[in-house]
Design a protein around this motif. Sequence first.
Motif, mmCIF file in Angstrom:
data_model
loop_
_atom_site.group_PDB
_atom_site.id
_atom_site.type_symbol
_atom_site.label_atom_id
_atom_site.label_comp_id
_atom_site.label_asym_id
_atom_site.label_seq_id
_atom_site.Cartn_x
_atom_site.Cartn_y
_atom_site.Cartn_z
ATOM 1 N N LEU A 431 0.816 -1.219 0.000
ATOM 2 C CA LEU A 431 0.000 0.000 0.000
ATOM 3 C C LEU A 431 0.849 1.269 0.000
ATOM 4 N N ALA A 432 2.160 1.117 0.124
ATOM 5 C CA ALA A 432 3.048 2.285 0.151
ATOM 6 C C ALA A 432 3.275 2.801 -1.261
ATOM 7 N N LYS A 433 2.180 3.200 -1.902
ATOM 8 C CA LYS A 433 2.219 3.737 -3.267
ATOM 9 C C LYS A 433 1.178 4.833 -3.388
ATOM 10 N N GLY A 434 1.493 5.838 -4.199
ATOM 11 C CA GLY A 434 0.541 6.908 -4.424
ATOM 12 C C GLY A 434 -0.777 6.371 -4.956
ATOM 13 N N GLY A 435 -1.871 6.841 -4.388
ATOM 14 C CA GLY A 435 -3.197 6.392 -4.800
ATOM 15 C C GLY A 435 -3.888 5.527 -3.783
ATOM 16 N N SER A 436 -3.123 4.910 -2.884
ATOM 17 C CA SER A 436 -3.731 4.020 -1.886
ATOM 18 C C SER A 436 -4.670 4.789 -0.955
ATOM 19 N N GLY A 437 -4.268 6.003 -0.579
ATOM 20 C CA GLY A 437 -5.116 6.802 0.299
ATOM 21 C C GLY A 437 -6.384 7.272 -0.388
ATOM 22 N N ASP A 438 -6.311 7.516 -1.694
ATOM 23 C CA ASP A 438 -7.498 7.928 -2.452
ATOM 24 C C ASP A 438 -8.553 6.829 -2.449
ATOM 25 N N ILE A 439 -8.096 5.585 -2.508
ATOM 26 C CA ILE A 439 -9.011 4.447 -2.444
ATOM 27 C C ILE A 439 -9.717 4.415 -1.093
#
Length: 505
Positions: A431-439
């Motif tokens: 999950l340490a990738k850009g976009g995970s928080g948007d999900i």
Amino acid sequence: MKIFTAEKIRKCDEFTIANEPVSFIQLMERAAESCAHWISENCKVHKNLIIFCGNGNNGGDGLAIARLLYLKGFDVDVFVKDIKGNFSQDAAVNLKKLKDFSGISVKEFKDFQKEKLSEQAVCIDAVFGTGFSRKMEGEELKIIDELNSLSNIKISIDIPSGLFADQKIEESSIVFQADYTLSFQFWKRSFLYPETGKYTGEIVILNIGLHSQYIEETFTTNFIIDEGLIEKIFKSRNEYSHKGSFGKVAIVGGSYGKMGAAVLSVKAALKSGAGLVFALSPQCGYEILQISCPEALFLEGGDKYIENIHVEENMVLGVGPGLGTHEKTEKSFLNFLKDYRNPLVLDADALNIISKNTSHHNLIPENSIITPHPKEFERLFGKTEDSFERTDLAVQKASELKLYIVLKDHHTQVICPNGNVFYNITGNSGLAKGGSGDILTGILTSLLAQGYSAENAAILGVWLHGRSADFAAEKYSKESMLPMDVVKELESTFLYINKKVTKKL
């Protein structure tokens, strides 16, 4: 699952002894049996086990484990600090039992020679337990330091030696570096923070039958988000429901060059069950969103940036993914908050805009969910020395502002206005990738729209997010999995939890 302090765990042991009733040595045997069973099932190819025991009750556990593993056919060697040393009463009983077996050698720490150790041997740490509260020194320090230099598989009993159960440790402290920690009945709070959790390896919780009455009646503000809790929260769909039954979501986000964040959040909201999902985004994202998410509806909020936020009263908003911090966006968003009173989800640039002035904190509607990662949290509320202090500050701010704070970390925490903290144990480093928080924003907003309370939406949301990431990692690896893979695996997670809660013949 409740998280108890070391003191409350000790009292739980005492309550069990007094009310089951059972003697302490019998309870120790029960704990040893659970460890021996796990080790024998998982270390079948590792016939040589080296167990390092302290003089206290954790050492007593280790001595009992050695005896039980020997009876299961393992080649067991035991090392203690001082064979003639001052052992606790129950550890002394288990040492005496162990000496009755001629096939087990009991030596002292100083006699350990790592160069003679087989690469296939498993090292088991039972030196210090949850009662440990000082800096390690002497022979124990030397042996733990030496064991940490080995590449062998390492297992800790209850807690890695040198670690405190409830608090941080000094940076210079020596702690046993475990690959697995076999913890009795409960998670310890120190397992859940990066500064201390890095020593535990994989956590295995072993039920040793501590008294349920004490567990149920004893107060705590710290909890694990486990499947038992999720099964209580999750609501299966009524077959006679319709799209209006599951709410309207509006994801307010996207700007020129950042439309991907809005797409991910909209897709996550759709995939996690919302009845209708709208994307309130600038005109530059119209084609992108309509092609990427044909199930969603589009609301224009500007040209290249969001300049106007107008939504229907019955919509639940998730604000922030790819929003940007353009001057017109900032003005529009802050003006919107001045007149908006319903709970919403705030993430990313929405939080960055709010963090520019502490007076903005009071604009956030009560019972909203905010989802800062550590840097966003620092910008919002100030710097802390470590993640333990960050949680303490988050508890304070959640109470003051009457908010739910989803504090993103390896073990994300849901922090409630009443002071309760729920630690999530699903998820992984993929999950340490850009976009995970948007999900996560899309999931949380969807659950709020479906009628979950803010607390239950936050708890269920972080669990769904993490469990879907675990399914994605199994398929694609932590390195290669993408945020969109996590969105796809929401279907696997919903199938999984539905099977758990649906009762059918």
